[in-house]
Design an enzyme around this catalytic site. Structure first.
Site, PDB file in Angstrom:
ATOM      1  N   HIS A 104      28.138  -7.251 -22.858  1.00  0.00           N
ATOM      2  CA  HIS A 104      27.073  -8.206 -22.542  1.00  0.00           C
ATOM      3  C   HIS A 104      26.872  -8.290 -21.040  1.00  0.00           C
ATOM      4  O   HIS A 104      27.810  -8.116 -20.257  1.00  0.00           O
ATOM      5  CB  HIS A 104      27.370  -9.598 -23.117  1.00  0.00           C
ATOM      6  CG  HIS A 104      28.701 -10.140 -22.719  1.00  0.00           C
ATOM      7  ND1 HIS A 104      29.877  -9.762 -23.337  1.00  0.00           N
ATOM      8  CD2 HIS A 104      29.056 -11.040 -21.765  1.00  0.00           C
ATOM      9  CE1 HIS A 104      30.888 -10.400 -22.782  1.00  0.00           C
ATOM     10  NE2 HIS A 104      30.422 -11.181 -21.814  1.00  0.00           N
ATOM     11  N   HIS A 106      25.376 -10.933 -18.130  1.00  0.00           N
ATOM     12  CA  HIS A 106      24.976 -12.298 -17.804  1.00  0.00           C
ATOM     13  C   HIS A 106      23.748 -12.237 -16.896  1.00  0.00           C
ATOM     14  O   HIS A 106      23.731 -11.461 -15.930  1.00  0.00           O
ATOM     15  CB  HIS A 106      26.084 -13.013 -17.025  1.00  0.00           C
ATOM     16  CG  HIS A 106      27.372 -13.144 -17.780  1.00  0.00           C
ATOM     17  ND1 HIS A 106      27.771 -14.309 -18.381  1.00  0.00           N
ATOM     18  CD2 HIS A 106      28.363 -12.253 -18.034  1.00  0.00           C
ATOM     19  CE1 HIS A 106      28.950 -14.144 -18.964  1.00  0.00           C
ATOM     20  NE2 HIS A 106      29.329 -12.893 -18.759  1.00  0.00           N
TER      21      HIS A 106
HETATM   22  P1  AMP Z   1      32.780 -12.741 -20.472  1.00  0.00           P
HETATM   23  O1  AMP Z   1      33.308 -12.000 -21.687  1.00  0.00           O
HETATM   24  O2  AMP Z   1      33.855 -13.004 -19.451  1.00  0.00           O
HETATM   25  O3  AMP Z   1      31.593 -12.093 -19.870  1.00  0.00           O
HETATM   26  O4  AMP Z   1      32.337 -14.194 -20.951  1.00  0.00           O
HETATM   27  C1  AMP Z   1      31.817 -14.485 -22.210  1.00  0.00           C
HETATM   28  C2  AMP Z   1      30.651 -15.424 -22.086  1.00  0.00           C
HETATM   29  O5  AMP Z   1      30.232 -15.741 -23.402  1.00  0.00           O
HETATM   30  C3  AMP Z   1      30.923 -16.749 -21.369  1.00  0.00           C
HETATM   31  O6  AMP Z   1      29.940 -16.940 -20.351  1.00  0.00           O
HETATM   32  C4  AMP Z   1      30.788 -17.799 -22.472  1.00  0.00           C
HETATM   33  O7  AMP Z   1      30.260 -19.001 -21.994  1.00  0.00           O
HETATM   34  C5  AMP Z   1      29.858 -17.105 -23.444  1.00  0.00           C
HETATM   35  N1  AMP Z   1      29.971 -17.525 -24.836  1.00  0.00           N
HETATM   36  C6  AMP Z   1      31.108 -17.675 -25.556  1.00  0.00           C
HETATM   37  N2  AMP Z   1      30.819 -18.013 -26.832  1.00  0.00           N
HETATM   38  C7  AMP Z   1      29.466 -18.070 -26.920  1.00  0.00           C
HETATM   39  C8  AMP Z   1      28.550 -18.363 -27.980  1.00  0.00           C
HETATM   40  N3  AMP Z   1      28.966 -18.680 -29.217  1.00  0.00           N
HETATM   41  N4  AMP Z   1      27.222 -18.331 -27.709  1.00  0.00           N
HETATM   42  C9  AMP Z   1      26.788 -18.021 -26.461  1.00  0.00           C
HETATM   43  N5  AMP Z   1      27.599 -17.728 -25.428  1.00  0.00           N
HETATM   44  C10 AMP Z   1      28.923 -17.761 -25.645  1.00  0.00           C
END
Ligand code: AMP
Length: 143
Positions: A104, A106
């Protein structure tokens, strides 16, 4: 280091419709939705539909499709919130800061003088996420 994709991750569940998300955009290869613990106003995420754990195993085609959607969403959030800039972030493996193991990106609108909040911090209120999602969807439709 080589770790297999695990389809029980949260974003795979969102793609399968098993968990809710504030959907912003979808095409054949990509999906975009609001981050529930935003680091800034309007923080959203872009993922490929094809399973990949992170930048290390994604196919070039899937990555290209994701980047095209990242650009679409970057333009949309700047327009939606009249932002001064946008930050695009992407983390790989626990050592690289990755928490959810489906690739993903951001996309975070930025405003002069406003710092990012902590990564994976507080949950945003559903009504705020919904209102921000409406603004981004409108900006995408008007593009
Ligand atoms: P990272 O894997 O470090 O890039 O972070 C994972 C991101 O996913 C974080 O910014 C969380 O806030 C976000 N996140 C976790 N669970 C959910 C969810 N159910 N829906 C949307 N975003 C999420």
């Amino acid at each position: 280091m080589k770790t297999a994709y695990d389809d029980t991750n949260i974003f795979a569940k969102i793609l399968r419709g098993e968990l809710p998300a504030q959907k912003l955009y979808e095409d054949d290869a990509t999906f975009a939705f609001m981050d529930i613990m935003p680091r800034g106003h309007g923080h959203c995420l872009v993922i490929p539909k094809a399973p990949s754990r992170n930048i290390l195993d994604v196919t070039p085609d899937s990555l290209s499709a994701v980047m095209a959607t990242v650009q679409k969403l970057s333009r949309a959030v700047v327009k939606a919130f009249d932002a001064d800039g946008v930050t695009v972030q992407q983390f790989n493996e626990p050592a690289g800061g990755q928490v959810v193991f489906h690739l993903h990106f951001h996309v975070i609108p930025r405003f002069d003088g406003v710092s990012l909040k902590p990564h994976s911090g507080d949950m945003e209120k559903p009504e705020v996420l919904a209102a921000n999602a409406d603004r981004i969807r409108k900006a995408l439709n008007d593009a």
